[in-house]
Every structure is written in C-alpha cells, then in structure tokens.
Design an enzyme around this catalytic site. Structure first.
Site, short mmCIF file in Angstrom:
data_model
loop_
_atom_site.label_atom_id
_atom_site.label_comp_id
_atom_site.label_asym_id
_atom_site.label_seq_id
_atom_site.Cartn_x
_atom_site.Cartn_y
_atom_site.Cartn_z
N HIS A 86 -2.89 13.79 -1.24
CA HIS A 86 -2.10 14.50 -2.25
C HIS A 86 -1.44 15.74 -1.62
O HIS A 86 -1.82 16.88 -1.94
CB HIS A 86 -2.98 14.94 -3.41
CG HIS A 86 -3.22 13.86 -4.43
ND1 HIS A 86 -2.24 13.42 -5.29
CD2 HIS A 86 -4.33 13.13 -4.71
CE1 HIS A 86 -2.74 12.47 -6.08
NE2 HIS A 86 -3.99 12.27 -5.75
N GLU B 150 1.14 17.15 -2.36
CA GLU B 150 1.84 17.96 -3.37
C GLU B 150 0.91 18.92 -4.11
O GLU B 150 1.39 19.82 -4.81
CB GLU B 150 2.54 17.04 -4.37
CG GLU B 150 1.66 16.47 -5.49
CD GLU B 150 0.77 15.30 -5.08
OE1 GLU B 150 0.11 14.72 -5.96
OE2 GLU B 150 0.72 14.98 -3.87
N CYS C 257 -0.91 8.59 -2.88
CA CYS C 257 -2.29 8.30 -3.28
C CYS C 257 -2.41 6.91 -3.93
O CYS C 257 -2.15 5.91 -3.28
CB CYS C 257 -2.84 9.40 -4.17
SG CYS C 257 -4.66 9.39 -4.25
#
Length: 301
Positions: free
Chosen positions: A235, A237, A142
């Site tokens: 993102h 994660e 990001c």
C-alpha cells in the site's frame, strides 16, 4: 503541474492544506493543454480516505492529470454515502465508450474470499477486460494486484496463517527497469493483507517480470513485459496513520490483531508512527505516469 478534480470533491481542501497543487474544473477549462486522463477504480471501503491518498501522489507529478472516479454498481458501500458516490463517481457503463491514459485499481479488505465469491467479481472482470483495449497502462494495488494477476494470468492467491501488517524493507531485482528509476537500493513500503502470491507461480508466466521483493513481505512489484499491467502488493499510498487506524479498528472489534511490524517507534503503540515511505511512493507514481502512461499513450485518445 496540478491534478484536475471536481470542484466540490472533499479531498481537494485536504490536499490544498498540504500545499498539493490541485486545480478545479473551472480553472482547468481555461488552459490549452491535453491532460492525462486517469481513472481510479476505488474498491476500498473508506473511499474518501483513499481518494486523498491517491490524489496526493498523483498531484506530485509534473504532468497535468484529469482524474475520474469509478465504483462498482454490484456492491453497496456501507462506509461511503450514496450522495458522495452519486456526485463524484461513475460506473463502467458510464465510461466504457471512453479511452483513458491510465487506470488505478485499488485494494479491498476481502483477501480471504475466493475471487468468484466477491459480489462484484463479474463486474470487476468486465472492467479488467475493458482495460485491455481502452487503457494505456493499469496500476493494480494490494488486493487489486492479486485480482489482476488472477484474472489476466491465472495466478491464485494463498491465505497466510497470520496477517502481514507493518513497514518492510524491499530491494530491486533490476534497477534498470524504468519504473524503478531513481529508487534507493533498499526502500520501505507499508503492507496490510491476509493473502499472498507465490514467486514460483509468477516465474512460470513468461509475460511477467518480478521487479522488486522483500525478504519478509515477499513479491512486491510485478510488471507485464509490455508495461500495460503493473502490480504492487503493498500500500504505497497509505499515509502515516492508516495502519494505526486499521490496528485500532481490529482491536476494538476484538480481533486481537498482531502489532504492526516496524511501524511504531520501539514497537510502542502509544508512540506516534513516522512516515518513512513517501519518497518511494511519489517516485513509483511519477515513474508509472511518465514512462508507462505519458510516453506510451497517443495524443488523441
């Protein structure tokens, strides 16, 4: 294989509850194996949450991984206790003499700032310069991806009129790329950012290749031709509720945030969001570790 983390790291118990194979330092010491040394530069404000997110993905790899945590000295965290940072984190001065197989640079909610106005920009620049010679491959996430593209290749970001927030469909530009191995032709990724990078700017740099993009979210994955730099603008994660927490936080602050797209069932924020991107996230990290780190790194660092 497990990830090796400090014995008392809070994320350890959370991951063990999820049946993620985590090995503490005392047990790992008895194994005769050379684990991959992965350093995480955690720039997110809620550091313990991000630790869990990333360790969850790293723990799904078949490789044994020795994880280290890095923070910037030139910024005082308001959301993570000094005791946690002192116990589990190091600074670049502590590790600059070391070599690492991989480095992960996280995002940070500061997209609207000019890079040079970020309090720790000089220190982050030092870390990114150090990574050129001391790290086999770096994964940028990001804002970390935007910062990396700016520092290494001079590609600037652009502030969007409206925040990009939600879950978006992505496609592959070249499925033969190793980091895309095993990906579906269409897959989902969370995005949460106020800035963007332009495809036309990336295409001017011969050392970069756009690997995946989205009709709505734009360029998603970019790699340097030597594989030493991987940039993802989303993102992967995030867990199922991270965007909801951000939406609730912004609503409580009176920021009148837009409803995250394709996130809540039937666009109803009273319904529970579903985790629909974990397969892609695990594949991304596993491919990066295998093809860009493990297969490239020397046995003796």
């Amino acid at each position: 294989m497990p990830i090796k983390v400090p014995d008392l790291l809070p994320a350890k118990s959370k991951l063990q509850e999820e049946n993620i194979f985590v090995m503490d330092e005392s047990r790992a010491f008895t194994q005769d194996i050379r684990p991959l040394k992965i350093l995480i530069l955690n720039l997110m404000p809620l550091k313990q949450q991000t630790e869990t997110h990333l360790l969850r993905l790293l723990g799904n790899s078949p490789l044994q991984i020795d994880v280290g945590l890095l923070h910037t000295n030139t910024h005082t965290s308001k959301n993570t206790s000094p005791e946690h940072l002192k116990q589990f984190y190091k600074s670049i001065d502590d590790v600059k003499a070391n070599k690492y197989d991989g480095l992960i640079i996280t995002g940070a909610p500061i997209e609207k700032l000019q890079y040079e106005d970020v309090t720790y920009w000089e220190e982050l620049s030092q870390i990114m310069e150090w990574s050129k010679t001391n790290v086999t491959s770096t994964l940028h996430i990001c804002w970390g991806a935007m910062a990396g593209l700016y520092y290494h290749f001079g590609i600037d970001k652009y502030i969007m009129d409206e925040k990009l927030s939600g879950i978006y469909t992505h496609t592959l530009n070249d499925p033969r790329e190793k980091i895309l191995s095993g990906f579906d032709e269409e897959y989902l990724v969370p995005h949460s950012r106020n800035a963007d990078i332009r495809k036309s700017d990336i295409e001017k740099i011969p050392q970069l290749k756009i690997l995946s993009e989205s009709e709505k979210a734009g360029v998603y994955m970019v790699a340097s031709t030597d594989g030493k730099q991987i940039f993802v603008t989303g993102h992967p994660e995030y867990d199922a509720f991270t965007i909801q927490k951000e939406y609730d936080r912004d609503s409580a602050a009176g920021l009148n945030p837009i409803l995250p797209e394709n996130y809540y069932p039937n666009d109803d924020p009273t319904q529970t969001p579903k985790l629909k991107w974990r397969t892609h996230s695990n594949m991304l990290i596993s491919n990066w570790l295998n093809y860009y780190v493990y297969q490239e790194t020397p046995y003796q660092l």
